[in-house]
Enzyme design. Structure first.
Site, PDB file in Angstrom:
ATOM      1  N   LYS A 213       0.865  -1.177   0.000  1.00 18.17           N
ATOM      2  CA  LYS A 213       0.000   0.000   0.000  1.00 18.17           C
ATOM      3  C   LYS A 213       0.900   1.224   0.000  1.00 18.17           C
ATOM      4  CE  LYS A 213      -3.910   2.032   2.290  1.00 18.17           C
ATOM      5  NZ  LYS A 213      -4.891   1.877   3.383  1.00 18.17           N
ATOM      6  N   LYS A 267      -2.082  -1.498  -3.955  1.00 17.42           N
ATOM      7  CA  LYS A 267      -3.002  -0.365  -3.820  1.00 17.42           C
ATOM      8  C   LYS A 267      -2.236   0.938  -3.856  1.00 17.42           C
ATOM      9  CE  LYS A 267      -6.329   1.448  -0.505  1.00 17.42           C
ATOM     10  NZ  LYS A 267      -6.961   1.242   0.782  1.00 17.42           N
ATOM     11  N   SER A 293     -10.399   5.092  -4.717  1.00 11.95           N
ATOM     12  CA  SER A 293     -11.389   6.154  -4.877  1.00 11.95           C
ATOM     13  C   SER A 293     -10.948   7.235  -5.862  1.00 11.95           C
ATOM     14  CB  SER A 293     -11.689   6.765  -3.505  1.00 11.95           C
ATOM     15  OG  SER A 293     -10.486   7.237  -2.901  1.00 11.95           O
TER      16      SER A 293
HETATM   17  C1  PBG Z   1      -6.907   3.360   5.271  1.00 13.73           C
HETATM   18  C2  PBG Z   1      -7.578   3.114   3.969  1.00 13.73           C
HETATM   19  C3  PBG Z   1      -7.353   3.851   2.819  1.00 13.73           C
HETATM   20  C4  PBG Z   1      -8.205   3.341   1.837  1.00 13.73           C
HETATM   21  C5  PBG Z   1      -8.907   2.278   2.410  1.00 13.73           C
HETATM   22  N1  PBG Z   1      -8.505   2.149   3.750  1.00 13.73           N
HETATM   23  C6  PBG Z   1      -6.373   4.910   2.555  1.00 13.73           C
HETATM   24  C7  PBG Z   1      -6.318   6.058   3.446  1.00 13.73           C
HETATM   25  O1  PBG Z   1      -7.349   6.595   3.888  1.00 13.73           O
HETATM   26  O2  PBG Z   1      -5.200   6.468   3.724  1.00 13.73           O
HETATM   27  C8  PBG Z   1      -8.309   3.877   0.457  1.00 13.73           C
HETATM   28  C9  PBG Z   1      -9.390   3.344  -0.403  1.00 13.73           C
HETATM   29  C10 PBG Z   1      -9.701   4.204  -1.570  1.00 13.73           C
HETATM   30  O3  PBG Z   1      -9.097   5.275  -1.783  1.00 13.73           O
HETATM   31  O4  PBG Z   1     -10.587   3.808  -2.333  1.00 13.73           O
HETATM   32  N2  PBG Z   1      -6.647   2.224   6.009  1.00 13.73           N
END
Ligand code: PBG
Length: 343
Positions: A213, A267, A293
């Site tokens: 990630k 991710k 997202s």
């Molecule tokens: C944090 C988390 C994130 C996403 C899912 N869980 C990143 C964040 O807020 O730093 C991102 C998912 C997305 O952007 O669709 N644990």
């Protein structure tokens, strides 16, 4: 008859001389031949649908930066899970937007068996037992500071966070989660979750590691969705991977496999195709991407402006992830894609 085209103006060699007669356009000449030689396909079996859950009854809220994506109450989530199962989507992944009054520095509400995620898991399992449920054990939707771990004196403390995350995973498994997918990137959390699950009789609950990630700008709309955008101070660079690094991503994924991960995730998705390919080639694990997202928002916003064909861009981006080596993809487009694939 000479089938070579003379090319006086370009100085002599014909195209057949240049290509030695190899013409790659031959197989592209018709729809039937293109279908015949197609190397990768996107199917409904590749899809995991992330859904946002809120407290309350029979209510949805649109997310500003994610047009077409809604936070929904548990009863609505059950209906959406039924729809997903009918479409053949194998699994959903749930994320909560927790009331501010329940958030605290350690994210303790994640341990509440009756928090909205655990209630959603129980309700969906009861109504739609055939769909897989993936839950996130990261603390960020539950903490008052929006970080994925416990914050002490300006530091995200690793080991204490891992304990909390492992306990959360056991609670989620007890509620019926099939796969625990910790998105927090703390060191040692995969092994700790595996131990905790096994010690509590959840040998059959799998772990999908958010193995690589990256510290990324593409998570912006998600933070609006789960309500961490306004809370978060600073960034997540002390725990997410520097997006300049690829060898480090391999080391991280290897470590997670060693600790007991059943599946790996990369991710975000599209900006990290090289990482997906490396993990698939070097570790040969079930490998997934999260089309996050910001990727959803970019495609949706450009399409809304009439600048790109949104449906085609959606399909192309997902197939690119398959081509890079993904076995499956978490995508907010999942139901739409499933509908399109079913014609
Ligand atoms: C944090 C988390 C994130 C996403 C899912 N869980 C990143 C964040 O807020 O730093 C991102 C998912 C997305 O952007 O669709 N644990």
């Amino acid at each position: 008859m000479n089938r070579h085209t003379p090319h006086d103006k370009t100085g002599g060699r014909s195209v057949d001389e240049i290509t030695s007669g190899r013409r790659l356009r031959r197989m592209r000449k018709a729809d039937w031949s293109r279908r015949l030689v197609q190397e990768n396909r996107l199917t409904v079996d590749d899809l995991i649908w992330p859904v946002f859950i809120i407290d309350g009854d029979d209510r949805v809220e649109e997310i500003g930066a994610m047009p077409g994506v809604y936070r929904m109450t548990v009863d609505r989530a059950v209906r959406e899970a039924e729809r997903a199962a009918r479409l053949g989507i194998p699994a959903i992944a749930t994320f909560p937007n927790i009331e501010l009054s329940r958030r605290d520095p350690t994210g303790s509400h994640i341990l509440d068996p009756d928090n909205v995620i655990n209630r959603a898991t129980r309700a969906i399992k009861a109504a739609v037992p055939e769909i897989g449920i993936i839950t996130d054990a990261a603390l960020d939707p539950f903490t008052s500071h929006g970080h994925d771990g416990i914050l002490r004196d300006g530091i995200i403390v690793n080991d204490e966070s891992v304990e909390q995350i492992a306990m959360a995973a056991v609670g989620q498994a007890a509620a019926g989660a099939d796969i625990i997918a910790p998105s927090d990137m703390m060191d040692g959390r995969i092994g700790a979750i595996r131990d905790a699950l096994d010690a509590n009789g959840f040998q059959d609950v799998a772990i999908m590691s958010y193995a690589t990630k990256f510290a990324s700008a593409f998570y912006g709309p998600y933070r609006e969705a789960v309500g961490t955008a306004g809370l978060l101070r600073g960034d997540k660079k002390t725990y997410y991977i520097d997006h300049a690094n690829s060898d480090e991503a391999v080391r991280e994924a290897e470590q997670d496999v060693h600790e007991g991960a059943d599946m790996l995730m990369v991710k975000p998705g599209l900006p990290y195709l090289d990482i997906i390919r490396r993990l698939k080639d070097e570790l040969a694990m079930p490998t997934f991407a999260y089309q996050v997202s910001g990727e959803y928002a970019m495609i949706t916003a450009a399409a809304a402006n009439g600048w790109i064909d949104g449906d085609r861009a959606m399909m192309e981006s997902l197939l690119a992830l398959k081509r890079a080596g993904c076995d499956g993809i978490l995508t907010y487009f999942a139901p739409k894609v499933a509908e399109m694939l079913r014609g």
